[in-house]
Structure formats: structure tokens, C-alpha cells
Write a protein that holds these residues in place. Structure first.
Motif, PDB file in Angstrom:
ATOM      1  N   THR A  92      12.334  56.071  42.036  1.00 46.24           N
ATOM      2  CA  THR A  92      13.178  56.231  43.226  1.00 46.24           C
ATOM      3  C   THR A  92      12.337  56.161  44.495  1.00 46.24           C
ATOM      4  OG1 THR A  92      14.705  57.591  41.942  1.00 46.24           O
ATOM      5  CG2 THR A  92      14.876  57.746  44.338  1.00 46.24           C
ATOM      6  N   SER A  93      11.181  56.820  44.471  1.00 45.85           N
ATOM      7  CA  SER A  93      10.312  56.816  45.659  1.00 45.85           C
ATOM      8  C   SER A  93       9.867  55.403  46.010  1.00 45.85           C
ATOM      9  CB  SER A  93       9.078  57.685  45.415  1.00 45.85           C
ATOM     10  OG  SER A  93       9.457  58.974  45.019  1.00 45.85           O
ATOM     11  N   LEU A  94       9.560  54.621  44.991  1.00 48.13           N
ATOM     12  CA  LEU A  94       9.113  53.250  45.238  1.00 48.13           C
ATOM     13  C   LEU A  94      10.231  52.434  45.880  1.00 48.13           C
ATOM     14  CD1 LEU A  94       7.161  50.867  45.057  1.00 48.13           C
ATOM     15  CD2 LEU A  94       7.844  50.567  42.661  1.00 48.13           C
ATOM     16  N   LEU A  95      11.421  52.511  45.293  1.00 54.15           N
ATOM     17  CA  LEU A  95      12.537  51.743  45.851  1.00 54.15           C
ATOM     18  C   LEU A  95      12.876  52.248  47.257  1.00 54.15           C
ATOM     19  CD1 LEU A  95      14.474  49.435  45.399  1.00 54.15           C
ATOM     20  CD2 LEU A  95      16.081  51.021  44.341  1.00 54.15           C
ATOM     21  N   ASP A  96      12.837  53.567  47.440  1.00 54.05           N
ATOM     22  CA  ASP A  96      13.102  54.126  48.767  1.00 54.05           C
ATOM     23  C   ASP A  96      12.101  53.600  49.782  1.00 54.05           C
ATOM     24  OD1 ASP A  96      15.258  55.508  47.936  1.00 54.05           O
ATOM     25  OD2 ASP A  96      14.323  57.492  47.943  1.00 54.05           O
ATOM     26  N   TYR A  97      10.844  53.581  49.384  1.00 57.11           N
ATOM     27  CA  TYR A  97       9.824  53.097  50.319  1.00 57.11           C
ATOM     28  C   TYR A  97      10.108  51.638  50.693  1.00 57.11           C
ATOM     29  CZ  TYR A  97       5.543  52.252  52.786  1.00 57.11           C
ATOM     30  OH  TYR A  97       4.659  51.945  53.781  1.00 57.11           O
ATOM     31  N   ILE A  98      10.388  50.839  49.695  1.00 59.27           N
ATOM     32  CA  ILE A  98      10.652  49.419  49.940  1.00 59.27           C
ATOM     33  C   ILE A  98      11.873  49.252  50.845  1.00 59.27           C
ATOM     34  CG2 ILE A  98      11.347  47.241  48.846  1.00 59.27           C
ATOM     35  CD1 ILE A  98       9.720  48.184  46.354  1.00 59.27           C
ATOM     36  N   ARG A  99      12.905  50.055  50.589  1.00 58.88           N
ATOM     37  CA  ARG A  99      14.129  49.955  51.404  1.00 58.88           C
ATOM     38  C   ARG A  99      13.929  50.506  52.799  1.00 58.88           C
ATOM     39  NH1 ARG A  99      18.665  53.060  49.252  1.00 58.88           N
ATOM     40  NH2 ARG A  99      19.780  52.017  50.921  1.00 58.88           N
ATOM     41  N   ASN A 100      13.221  51.617  52.917  1.00 62.59           N
ATOM     42  CA  ASN A 100      13.044  52.232  54.226  1.00 62.59           C
ATOM     43  C   ASN A 100      12.258  51.347  55.167  1.00 62.59           C
ATOM     44  OD1 ASN A 100      14.520  54.450  53.592  1.00 62.59           O
ATOM     45  ND2 ASN A 100      12.759  55.645  52.890  1.00 62.59           N
ATOM     46  N   THR A 101      11.266  50.659  54.632  1.00 61.67           N
ATOM     47  CA  THR A 101      10.508  49.722  55.445  1.00 61.67           C
ATOM     48  C   THR A 101      11.470  48.717  56.040  1.00 61.67           C
ATOM     49  OG1 THR A 101       9.076  49.822  53.541  1.00 61.67           O
ATOM     50  CG2 THR A 101       8.305  48.509  55.393  1.00 61.67           C
ATOM     51  N   LYS A 102      12.401  48.309  55.184  1.00 59.14           N
ATOM     52  CA  LYS A 102      13.369  47.318  55.598  1.00 59.14           C
ATOM     53  C   LYS A 102      14.302  47.863  56.666  1.00 59.14           C
ATOM     54  CE  LYS A 102      17.498  45.167  54.019  1.00 59.14           C
ATOM     55  NZ  LYS A 102      18.380  44.869  52.932  1.00 59.14           N
ATOM     56  N   VAL A 103      14.773  49.100  56.467  1.00 60.29           N
ATOM     57  CA  VAL A 103      15.687  49.701  57.434  1.00 60.29           C
ATOM     58  C   VAL A 103      15.044  49.733  58.815  1.00 60.29           C
ATOM     59  CG1 VAL A 103      16.948  51.777  58.072  1.00 60.29           C
ATOM     60  CG2 VAL A 103      16.803  51.104  55.696  1.00 60.29           C
ATOM     61  N   THR A 104      13.789  50.178  58.864  1.00 63.88           N
ATOM     62  CA  THR A 104      13.097  50.236  60.139  1.00 63.88           C
ATOM     63  C   THR A 104      12.931  48.832  60.712  1.00 63.88           C
ATOM     64  OG1 THR A 104      11.664  51.563  58.744  1.00 63.88           O
ATOM     65  CG2 THR A 104      11.357  51.774  61.114  1.00 63.88           C
ATOM     66  N   ALA A 105      12.561  47.931  59.844  1.00 56.74           N
ATOM     67  CA  ALA A 105      12.301  46.572  60.312  1.00 56.74           C
ATOM     68  C   ALA A 105      13.550  45.934  60.913  1.00 56.74           C
ATOM     69  CB  ALA A 105      11.770  45.715  59.169  1.00 56.74           C
ATOM     70  N   SER A 106      14.673  46.099  60.248  1.00 57.08           N
ATOM     71  CA  SER A 106      15.886  45.417  60.715  1.00 57.08           C
ATOM     72  C   SER A 106      16.696  46.294  61.670  1.00 57.08           C
ATOM     73  CB  SER A 106      16.762  45.025  59.527  1.00 57.08           C
ATOM     74  OG  SER A 106      17.291  46.184  58.933  1.00 57.08           O
ATOM     75  N   GLU A 107      16.254  47.550  61.833  1.00 55.87           N
ATOM     76  CA  GLU A 107      16.949  48.510  62.683  1.00 55.87           C
ATOM     77  C   GLU A 107      18.424  48.635  62.347  1.00 55.87           C
ATOM     78  OE1 GLU A 107      16.019  47.783  66.778  1.00 55.87           O
ATOM     79  OE2 GLU A 107      13.927  48.308  66.492  1.00 55.87           O
ATOM     80  N   ALA A 108      18.732  48.425  61.082  1.00 55.59           N
ATOM     81  CA  ALA A 108      20.115  48.570  60.652  1.00 55.59           C
ATOM     82  C   ALA A 108      20.532  50.023  60.740  1.00 55.59           C
ATOM     83  CB  ALA A 108      20.278  48.064  59.229  1.00 55.59           C
ATOM     84  N   GLY A 109      19.555  50.894  60.549  1.00 58.88           N
ATOM     85  CA  GLY A 109      19.796  52.322  60.740  1.00 58.88           C
ATOM     86  C   GLY A 109      20.607  52.959  59.632  1.00 58.88           C
ATOM     87  N   GLY A 110      20.175  54.134  59.267  1.00 61.50           N
ATOM     88  CA  GLY A 110      20.896  55.036  58.384  1.00 61.50           C
ATOM     89  C   GLY A 110      21.646  54.473  57.200  1.00 61.50           C
ATOM     90  N   ILE A 111      20.985  53.769  56.326  1.00 61.13           N
ATOM     91  CA  ILE A 111      21.646  53.408  55.077  1.00 61.13           C
ATOM     92  C   ILE A 111      21.705  54.668  54.221  1.00 61.13           C
ATOM     93  CG2 ILE A 111      21.543  52.035  52.974  1.00 61.13           C
ATOM     94  CD1 ILE A 111      19.847  50.043  54.450  1.00 61.13           C
ATOM     95  N   THR A 112      22.906  55.123  53.984  1.00 55.73           N
ATOM     96  CA  THR A 112      23.013  56.309  53.145  1.00 55.73           C
ATOM     97  C   THR A 112      23.765  55.959  51.873  1.00 55.73           C
ATOM     98  OG1 THR A 112      24.908  56.867  54.492  1.00 55.73           O
ATOM     99  CG2 THR A 112      22.885  58.098  54.902  1.00 55.73           C
ATOM    100  N   GLN A 113      24.636  54.967  51.993  1.00 59.42           N
ATOM    101  CA  GLN A 113      25.512  54.616  50.893  1.00 59.42           C
ATOM    102  C   GLN A 113      24.716  54.023  49.723  1.00 59.42           C
ATOM    103  OE1 GLN A 113      28.052  51.410  51.898  1.00 59.42           O
ATOM    104  NE2 GLN A 113      29.525  51.838  50.275  1.00 59.42           N
TER     105      GLN A 113
END
Ligand code: GDP
Ligand code: MG
Length: 369
Positions: A92-113
């Protein structure tokens, strides 16, 4: 038709393969660990262990076969990757890290779903689709349903721990499915980390990493600090390059259901992985015993999209029910065709569940792991 190995069946029922083998012996059947079992054997065995299984036999299978695509119609597609490994080793931590980098990069913001699948663009500008399965049980369940969804498996092993039973199981599942493996040696930030112990543990189960002269790519990472993760993704892409993954992006879409549920406000919501073709709003989708016209689609960040190509996960509104994970979907020409096939399939399912006692599907057995 042979479905799964004695070993896989045992793990789905959460019993040891030896129990399955000895039960078979007591019933006068001799089976070996990796022997693939036919429907009759599976029915007898699962019955002994108190399960009943639903099958879709080759004759009854109404699935729309994908025609052989002429080479000129094919274009490269992104790999679909599943992260597997022992509990607490950092999936989970690995996938979260990969996704969070993306969230910051694209500034999509707050993916919670949680949508069960994510679309990632690496630093090198390449795409990777990640399946967020709750473990290898989902992988097994999908495979039991015939979905060949995962192209590459990342096996996470914590460097402060060891090669554990579920590490071995995950590797075994990937190998049985013929899915290439990239090893992620995680938690190297920890003072107690000992990556050599992991490489040694792996070598004992014949998984020799490249550094030790073997064929398996591996990467030391920290899912906490992010160290090594870019390199890990590049190794996944290298594996993908070898696989030469291609699909026709210009035909009617086909793919698999990742998950589906009933949402109070929005009706049935399904996460799909498009595997070939282009899925579009307005298409008529048949998925298992369900169908419907695509009302709306969203990408993994919740943004509305009108189309989705190969190796793209989308959230879809418009189905008349929730198909099971691993069920295949295809776009149909007409509403009538979709409705008729869906009706035939529900009838088949009803007939099968009358024949079986407990209505437990392979998927549900898988979930009991
Ligand atoms: P999963 O069960 O495989 O999904 O493992 P998790 O991602 O939930 O991680 C289990 C625990 O290990 C959590 O407390 C994480 O914070 C921790 N963890 C995961 N990756 C790392 C890492 O690279 N370094 C350190 N120090 N802790 C980690
Ligand atoms: Mg987890």
C-alpha cells in the motif's frame, strides 16, 4: 477444460495442498501439486471441503471473442501492473507513494476515492496502469474467471524481514500465470534492513536477481522516502518493452471489471480496465450478466472523460447491475443484442446456482484467504 492447479485450488479454500491431495487420494483420485484440474474434479474436491463452485463452461461462455487483429492495427499500450507481497511489506505504501507523486505533479488534489486502479505517468513520460488489488487473492480470483489482466507483477519484500510465505505464494501465482516479476526490496531506509538476506532468500526459491547472475530484475526502494522508486518503475517499463504490449485503440472496447458497487446517488458504479479499443460515452456495454449505455466516465482522479483507450482504468456509470471483479466486458453494436446476451447469462447463472449448494464462486473462495 482444465481450470486451475490443485495448489491454487487449495489456496483458494485456505487449506494446504497436502490436504487437497490426500482428500483426492481418499476419493481414489491421484493428483499432483501443479496438476490442473477439470470441472468434475474441482466440483468433487470443493464439495469435500464444503464449497460449491460456479463454472462458465466453454460451450456456455457467450463472451465475444476478440478477433485476431492484423498487425497494422496494433499500437503500443501501457503495461498493467499488480503489486503483490507479504502483509506489511509495503504494498500500500508503495502504491500510495507512486500515486501521491502524481497527485502533486498534476495538482489534481485530494484523491480520496478508492477506485481499484490507477493511471501513472513516470518521470520518463511513460504510462503504467496499476491495479490496486487487496492482495493476490484478487489476482487469483480474476484469473479463475479467465481475466488475463496483469502484464507485470511487482513483488514487494521488506528488507528488514525475510522472504515470507506470502512472498513465495505471490511469486508462485505470478509464475503460474506466466506474468513477469520485478522484485522491489523495500524499507531500505531502516537500520535493520539487510537486502542481501532478501536476495539470498529469493535465491533459495530459484528467484535469482540480476546482481547475483540471475534473470530477475530487482530494485532496492523505500516506500517511505521514495528512494529507488523511479528506478523501479523504469525496470517495470523495461519488462514491458520486452513484452511488446500492443492493442488496437480504434475498435470497439473490450476489457475487464476491476470492481463494481451500488452507489446511493449515482446508481451502479463500475471501475473498468479498457484492454483493447476505445470506450466512449454512449457505448452499449455488456459485462457478465449486466449491460447498459455508458452515461458518464471518469478517470482515476475523478475527472470526466469522454473516451478511454487501452490500459486505461475508468469509472463508469450506466450499468444495470454490479458485475463481479474479473468479469470481462465488451461494447456491443445494439442495445438489443446486449440485453439478450445479458438475459441469457443471468438465466445461466440462475440455473447454475440451483445446481450448486452454497452459491460460492471461485471469487468468494478467493476472498476467504
Ligand atoms: P502492506 O500490508 O504490504 O500494504 O504494507 P503497508 O504499506 O501497509 O506497510 C506496512 C508498514 O510498513 C506501515 O507501517 C508502513 O508505514 C511501513 N512501511 C512501508 N514501507 C516502508 C519503508 O520503505 N520504510 C519504512 N521505514 N517503513 C515502511
Ligand atoms: Mg496494504
Amino acid at each position: 477444460t482444465e481450470f486451475i492447479s490443485a495448489n491454487d485450488l487449495a489456496s483458494m479454500m485456505n487449506v494446504s495442498v497436502n490436504e487437497v491431495i490426500s482428500t483426492c487420494l481418499s476419493l481414489g483420485m491421484f493428483v499432483s501439486i501443479n496438476q490442473r484440474l477439470d470441472a468434475e474434479a474441482i466440483t468433487v474436491i470443493t464439495d469435500e471441503f464444503g464449497y460449491a463452485v460456479q463454472f462458465t463452461s466453454a460451450e456456455e461462455e457467450l463472451e465475444v471473442e476478440q478477433e485476431n487483429e492484423p498487425e497494422e492495427n496494433l499500437e503500443p499500450r501501457a503495461p498493467i501492473v499488480t503489486i503483490m507481497g507479504h502483509v506489511d511489506h509495503g504494498k500500500t505504501s508503495l502504491l500510495d507513494y507512486i500515486r501521491n507523486t502524481k497527485v502533486t505533479a498534476s495538482e489534481a488534489g485530494g484523491i480520496t476515492q478508492h477506485i481499484g486502479a490507477y493511471d501513472v505517468t513516470t518521470k520518463s513520460g511513460n504510462k503504467i496502469a496499476f491495479l490496486d488489488t487487496p492482495g493476490h487473492e484478487a489476482f487469483t480470483a480474476m484469473r479463475a474467471r479467465g481475466a488475463k489482466l496483469t502484464d507485470i507483477a511487482i513483488i514487494v519484500v521488506a528488507a528488514d524481514d525475510d522472504v515470507m510465505p506470502q512472498t513465495k505464494e505471490a511469486i508462485n501465482h505470478a509464475q503460474v500465470a506466466g506474468v513477469p516479476i520485478v522484485i522491489a526490496i523495500n524499507k531500505i531506509d531502516k537500520p535493520t534492513a539487510n537486502p542481501d538476506r532478501i536476495r539470498e532468500g529469493l535465491s533459495k526459491i530459484n528467484v535469482l536477481v540480476e546482481e547475483w547472475g540471475g534473470k530477475y530484475q530487482s530494485q532496492e526502494i523505500s516506500a517511505k522516502s521514495g528512494k529507488g522508486i523511479d528506478d523501479l518503475l523504469e525496470k517495470v517499463l523495461l519488462e514491458a518493452e520486452i513484452l511488446n504490449l500492443k492493442a488496437n485503440p480504434n475498435r470497439h472496447a473490450t476489457g475487464s471489471i476491476i470492481e463494481a458497487s451500488l452507489d446511493k446517488g449515482r446508481g451502479y458504479v463500475a471501475t473498468l480496465m479498457v484492454q483493447t479499443g476505445k470506450l466512449q460515452v454512449g457505448d452499449i456495454v455488456l459485462a457478465g450478466a449486466n449491460y447498459g449505455r455508458v452515461k458518464a466516465m471518469f478517470d482515476d482522479t475523478g475527472k470526466k472523460v469522454a473516451t478511454a483507450g487501452p490500459s486505461t482504468p475508468v469509472v463508469l456509470l450506466g450499468l444495470d447491475g454490479a458485475p463481479q471483479a474479473g468479469e470481462k466486458f465488451s461494447v456491443m453494436e445494439t442495445d438489443r443484442e446486449a440485453r439478450e446476451l445479458a438475459a441469457k447469462r443471468s438465466q445461466l447463472l440462475r440455473e447454475q446456482s440451483i445446481r450448486t449448494k452454497k452459491h460460492i464462486t471461485l471469487d468468494e473462495i478467493g476472498r476467504r484467504l
